[in-house]
Design a protein around this motif. Structure first.
Motif, PDB file in Angstrom:
ATOM      1  N   ALA A  28       0.846  -1.189   0.000  1.00  0.00           N
ATOM      2  CA  ALA A  28       0.000   0.000   0.000  1.00  0.00           C
ATOM      3  C   ALA A  28       0.884   1.243   0.000  1.00  0.00           C
ATOM      4  CB  ALA A  28      -0.907  -0.002   1.218  1.00  0.00           C
ATOM      5  N   THR A  29       0.423   2.302  -0.661  1.00  0.00           N
ATOM      6  CA  THR A  29       1.195   3.543  -0.719  1.00  0.00           C
ATOM      7  C   THR A  29       0.714   4.593   0.276  1.00  0.00           C
ATOM      8  OG1 THR A  29      -0.246   4.293  -2.513  1.00  0.00           O
ATOM      9  CG2 THR A  29       1.821   3.253  -3.148  1.00  0.00           C
ATOM     10  N   VAL A  30      -0.403   4.299   0.951  1.00  0.00           N
ATOM     11  CA  VAL A  30      -0.956   5.246   1.928  1.00  0.00           C
ATOM     12  C   VAL A  30      -0.944   4.592   3.311  1.00  0.00           C
ATOM     13  CG1 VAL A  30      -2.967   6.605   2.605  1.00  0.00           C
ATOM     14  CG2 VAL A  30      -2.450   6.274   0.171  1.00  0.00           C
ATOM     15  N   PRO A  31      -0.261   5.162   4.292  1.00  0.00           N
ATOM     16  CA  PRO A  31      -0.224   4.550   5.625  1.00  0.00           C
ATOM     17  C   PRO A  31      -1.534   4.766   6.364  1.00  0.00           C
ATOM     18  CG  PRO A  31       0.936   6.647   5.660  1.00  0.00           C
ATOM     19  CD  PRO A  31       0.537   6.408   4.231  1.00  0.00           C
ATOM     20  N   LEU A  32      -1.849   3.854   7.256  1.00  0.00           N
ATOM     21  CA  LEU A  32      -2.968   4.067   8.166  1.00  0.00           C
ATOM     22  C   LEU A  32      -2.588   5.153   9.175  1.00  0.00           C
ATOM     23  CD1 LEU A  32      -3.959   0.348   8.874  1.00  0.00           C
ATOM     24  CD2 LEU A  32      -5.200   1.986   7.446  1.00  0.00           C
ATOM     25  N   GLU A  33      -3.594   5.804   9.728  1.00  0.00           N
ATOM     26  CA  GLU A  33      -3.346   6.868  10.692  1.00  0.00           C
ATOM     27  C   GLU A  33      -2.539   6.343  11.881  1.00  0.00           C
ATOM     28  OE1 GLU A  33      -5.892   9.954  13.540  1.00  0.00           O
ATOM     29  OE2 GLU A  33      -6.915   8.761  12.008  1.00  0.00           O
TER      30      GLU A  33
ATOM     31  N   MET B 149       0.559   5.306  11.726  1.00  0.00           N
ATOM     32  CA  MET B 149       1.574   4.338  11.330  1.00  0.00           C
ATOM     33  C   MET B 149       2.964   4.965  11.212  1.00  0.00           C
ATOM     34  SD  MET B 149       1.062   1.668   8.189  1.00  0.00           S
ATOM     35  CE  MET B 149       1.113  -0.063   8.594  1.00  0.00           C
ATOM     36  N   THR B 150       2.996   6.234  10.796  1.00  0.00           N
ATOM     37  CA  THR B 150       4.275   6.904  10.599  1.00  0.00           C
ATOM     38  C   THR B 150       4.081   8.408  10.649  1.00  0.00           C
ATOM     39  OG1 THR B 150       6.145   7.185   9.064  1.00  0.00           O
ATOM     40  CG2 THR B 150       3.970   6.876   8.093  1.00  0.00           C
ATOM     41  N   ASP B 151       5.150   9.138  10.966  1.00  0.00           N
ATOM     42  CA  ASP B 151       5.131  10.600  10.896  1.00  0.00           C
ATOM     43  C   ASP B 151       5.534  11.087   9.512  1.00  0.00           C
ATOM     44  OD1 ASP B 151       4.369  10.845  13.567  1.00  0.00           O
ATOM     45  OD2 ASP B 151       6.461  10.739  14.245  1.00  0.00           O
ATOM     46  N   ASP B 152       6.047  10.175   8.685  1.00  0.00           N
ATOM     47  CA  ASP B 152       6.529  10.554   7.351  1.00  0.00           C
ATOM     48  C   ASP B 152       5.975   9.579   6.312  1.00  0.00           C
ATOM     49  OD1 ASP B 152       7.818  11.434   5.129  1.00  0.00           O
ATOM     50  OD2 ASP B 152       9.837  10.855   5.777  1.00  0.00           O
ATOM     51  N   PRO B 153       4.791   9.875   5.750  1.00  0.00           N
ATOM     52  CA  PRO B 153       4.175   8.968   4.777  1.00  0.00           C
ATOM     53  C   PRO B 153       5.037   8.697   3.546  1.00  0.00           C
ATOM     54  CG  PRO B 153       2.593  10.609   5.518  1.00  0.00           C
ATOM     55  CD  PRO B 153       3.936  11.034   6.030  1.00  0.00           C
ATOM     56  N   SER B 154       5.964   9.608   3.231  1.00  0.00           N
ATOM     57  CA  SER B 154       6.800   9.425   2.042  1.00  0.00           C
ATOM     58  C   SER B 154       7.962   8.477   2.285  1.00  0.00           C
ATOM     59  CB  SER B 154       7.335  10.782   1.564  1.00  0.00           C
ATOM     60  OG  SER B 154       8.206  11.347   2.546  1.00  0.00           O
ATOM     61  N   SER B 155       8.195   8.103   3.537  1.00  0.00           N
ATOM     62  CA  SER B 155       9.334   7.234   3.851  1.00  0.00           C
ATOM     63  C   SER B 155       9.024   5.775   3.532  1.00  0.00           C
ATOM     64  CB  SER B 155       9.702   7.374   5.332  1.00  0.00           C
ATOM     65  OG  SER B 155       8.708   6.745   6.129  1.00  0.00           O
ATOM     66  N   GLU B 156      10.056   4.964   3.573  1.00  0.00           N
ATOM     67  CA  GLU B 156       9.915   3.531   3.315  1.00  0.00           C
ATOM     68  C   GLU B 156       9.731   2.741   4.602  1.00  0.00           C
ATOM     69  OE1 GLU B 156      10.244   1.485   0.342  1.00  0.00           O
ATOM     70  OE2 GLU B 156       9.691   3.393  -0.572  1.00  0.00           O
ATOM     71  N   GLU B 157      10.002   3.347   5.743  1.00  0.00           N
ATOM     72  CA  GLU B 157      10.111   2.579   6.983  1.00  0.00           C
ATOM     73  C   GLU B 157       8.804   1.915   7.420  1.00  0.00           C
ATOM     74  OE1 GLU B 157       8.872   3.655  10.152  1.00  0.00           O
ATOM     75  OE2 GLU B 157       7.958   5.525   9.459  1.00  0.00           O
ATOM     76  N   TRP B 158       7.644   2.445   7.011  1.00  0.00           N
ATOM     77  CA  TRP B 158       6.378   1.878   7.458  1.00  0.00           C
ATOM     78  C   TRP B 158       5.825   0.839   6.487  1.00  0.00           C
ATOM     79  CZ3 TRP B 158       2.245   2.344   4.168  1.00  0.00           C
ATOM     80  CH2 TRP B 158       2.358   3.297   3.144  1.00  0.00           C
ATOM     81  N   ARG B 159       6.443   0.728   5.302  1.00  0.00           N
ATOM     82  CA  ARG B 159       5.902  -0.131   4.258  1.00  0.00           C
ATOM     83  C   ARG B 159       6.043  -1.607   4.633  1.00  0.00           C
ATOM     84  NH1 ARG B 159       6.082   2.590  -0.842  1.00  0.00           N
ATOM     85  NH2 ARG B 159       5.285   4.700  -0.465  1.00  0.00           N
ATOM     86  N   ALA B 160       5.169  -2.420   4.057  1.00  0.00           N
ATOM     87  CA  ALA B 160       5.224  -3.865   4.284  1.00  0.00           C
ATOM     88  C   ALA B 160       6.570  -4.421   3.837  1.00  0.00           C
ATOM     89  CB  ALA B 160       4.098  -4.559   3.511  1.00  0.00           C
TER      90      ALA B 160
END
Length: 458
Positions: free
Chosen positions: A404-409, A411-422
């Motif tokens: 997914a390209t959009v994090p859940l609320e 999940m991260t402070d930086d939606p553009s980063s890679e750190e929260w991605r699956a």
């Protein structure tokens, strides 16, 4: 649009919608819900009015000579007892086609051909559950969310309902109809889980569900498989590999969630879906992961024969697809590939940060899919405990991870980063529009297109 209107709210056209938006922006009020209510629709069908609008429904006037679909469950059984097989099938066929016409937006039951497959008629996962809910209210029977697809056509569903109604009447002639919302003692655990979640003690709630699940019937790798649900065939296309979808082990999960998914393949591929056992009443839970994977392996080998196949799972279904693929490979029946759609192992720190959001998303979807009763919630708790510390290992099988390209609320402070991605040991990683939920909802066309393109490379 027809489905929204049946809920008592008429959609705005573009001009009116923009005008109302401008009006709302000028009021300064923080939370407005502008809507055009279809009062006539609510009054005509009050028992199916959304909970939020039920106070607006006027008590319906008594009807002279109500149609069969308006009878109570007890009244329907009494009527059915006085009919022969042909008459019973005709009565229930009228009820099935009447409710099917309503959920599909047709004018009457006459618009429904009784021998046409539900998928061909346009039934999808949402409308299938709505049809199930309506038939549950009419018959008093506990019906699977996939009951329509299990029976394939309206005429087969009518015959199934007649058989079940007569069996229920002979087994418990004096028993009142069982509420579809209650599942007996397990609902106490379900209510405690909801209470724990409201108090912000989600992990405690899941552990409570896991403990309650130990009171349930279970099957092992060698015994007790009676009641385990079989595969649901969703499409019969000629192109290979076959696609075998594995449900997620969350309370909303089930083979019904792949009905709309399969429709985007337009009968190009042969597609089947496997339920996780234990999410319906009278289904046993798998005693351990070995028992669960063994039953999947047996189903899949019988289903595919010598044909190549891929395994696919969304969310926690990716865990089951990966693990089952590993086992099949060791048995010498390796899948041609595995598809994981925004899957996170339960050890992921990012998914653990948004458990509250995942739970909210699940309960927000309850009315649209299935009732989250004690049976479903304890099954979820059992399998969450089973896979609490499981992590995927790298395998030789080609594996596609769709992220997914959009994090859940939260999940991260930086939606553009890679750190929260699956993160998954995949041979191919693709990003698709949407968040953890909407990649399989609003953005399903894009998700399935990515899968089709990848299948073409195998």
């Amino acid at each position: 649009m027809a489905r929204i209107s049946r809920g008592g709210v008429v959609p705005f056209d573009t001009e009116r919608g923009l005008a109302v938006l401008d009006l709302a922006r000028g009021t300064g009020a923080p939370a407005l819900v502008p809507a055009t209510l279809a009062a006539g629709t609510l009054d005509t069908d009050p028992e199916h009015a959304p909970a939020l609008l039920r106070d607006l429904v006027r008590a319906p006037a008594r009807r002279s000579g109500p149609g069969p679909e308006r009878q109570s469950a007890d009244g329907l059984r009494r009527t059915l007892a006085g009919l022969d097989e042909e008459g019973g099938d005709a009565l229930l066929g009228e009820i099935v086609r009447g409710h099917l016409a309503t959920v599909l937006g047709h004018a009457s039951a006459d618009d429904i051909e009784e021998s046409t497959a539900f998928l061909a008629l346009g039934l999808d996962s949402l409308t299938a559950v709505e049809l199930r809910n309506r038939l549950t209210a009419v018959t008093g029977l506990r019906l699977r969310p996939t009951v329509a697809f299990d029976c394939t056509t309206p005429v087969e569903l009518a015959r199934f309902l007649r058989t079940e109604l007569l069996a229920a009447a002979s087994a418990e002639p004096a028993a009142p109809a069982v509420s579809a919302r209650r599942a007996g003692p397990l609902d106490a655990a379900g209510e405690l889980f909801r209470y724990a979640a409201q108090r912000g003690r989600l992990k405690t709630g899941v552990k409570l569900l896991h403990q309650a699940a130990q009171l349930r019937t279970m099957f092992t790798a060698t015994s007790g498989r009676e009641g385990v649900p079989g595969p649901l065939r969703l499409a019969t296309g000629a192109e290979r590999p076959r696609i075998i979808c594995l449900s997620a082990f969350v309370a909303l999960g089930g083979a019904h969630q792949f009905v709309r998914f399969a429709s985007f393949f337009e009968n190009q591929y042969d597609i089947s879906a496997l339920d996780v056992p234990g999410f319906q009443n009278d289904e046993p839970l798998a005693a351990d992961a070995e028992a669960l994977v063994d039953v999947y392996c047996d189903m899949i080998t019988e289903l595919v024969g010598d044909d190549p196949f891929v395994l696919l799972g969304s969310s926690s279904g990716g865990v089951l697809a990966h693990q089952t693929g590993e086992r099949l490979s060791r048995l010498g029946i390796a899948p041609a590939g595995v598809v994981v759609i925004d899957g996170y192992p339960m050890t992921s720190p990012h998914i653990n940060k948004v458990q509250d959001q995942l739970l909210k998303g699940m309960f927000d979807r309850e009315e649209r899919f299935v009732s989250l009763d004690g049976t479903r919630l304890t099954a979820m708790g059992w399998y969450c405990g089973m896979y609490e510390f499981w992590e995927p290992r790298a395998v030789e099988t080609p594996t596609l991870l769709l992220r997914a390209t959009v994090p859940l609320e939260g999940m991260t402070d930086d939606p553009s980063s890679e750190e929260w991605r699956a993160v998954w040991p995949a041979t191919k990683v693709l990003d698709v529009p949407g968040d953890h939920f909407t990649v399989m909802e609003d953005h399903l066309e894009t998700t399935t297109r990515a899968i089709k393109d990848w299948l073409a490379t195998l």
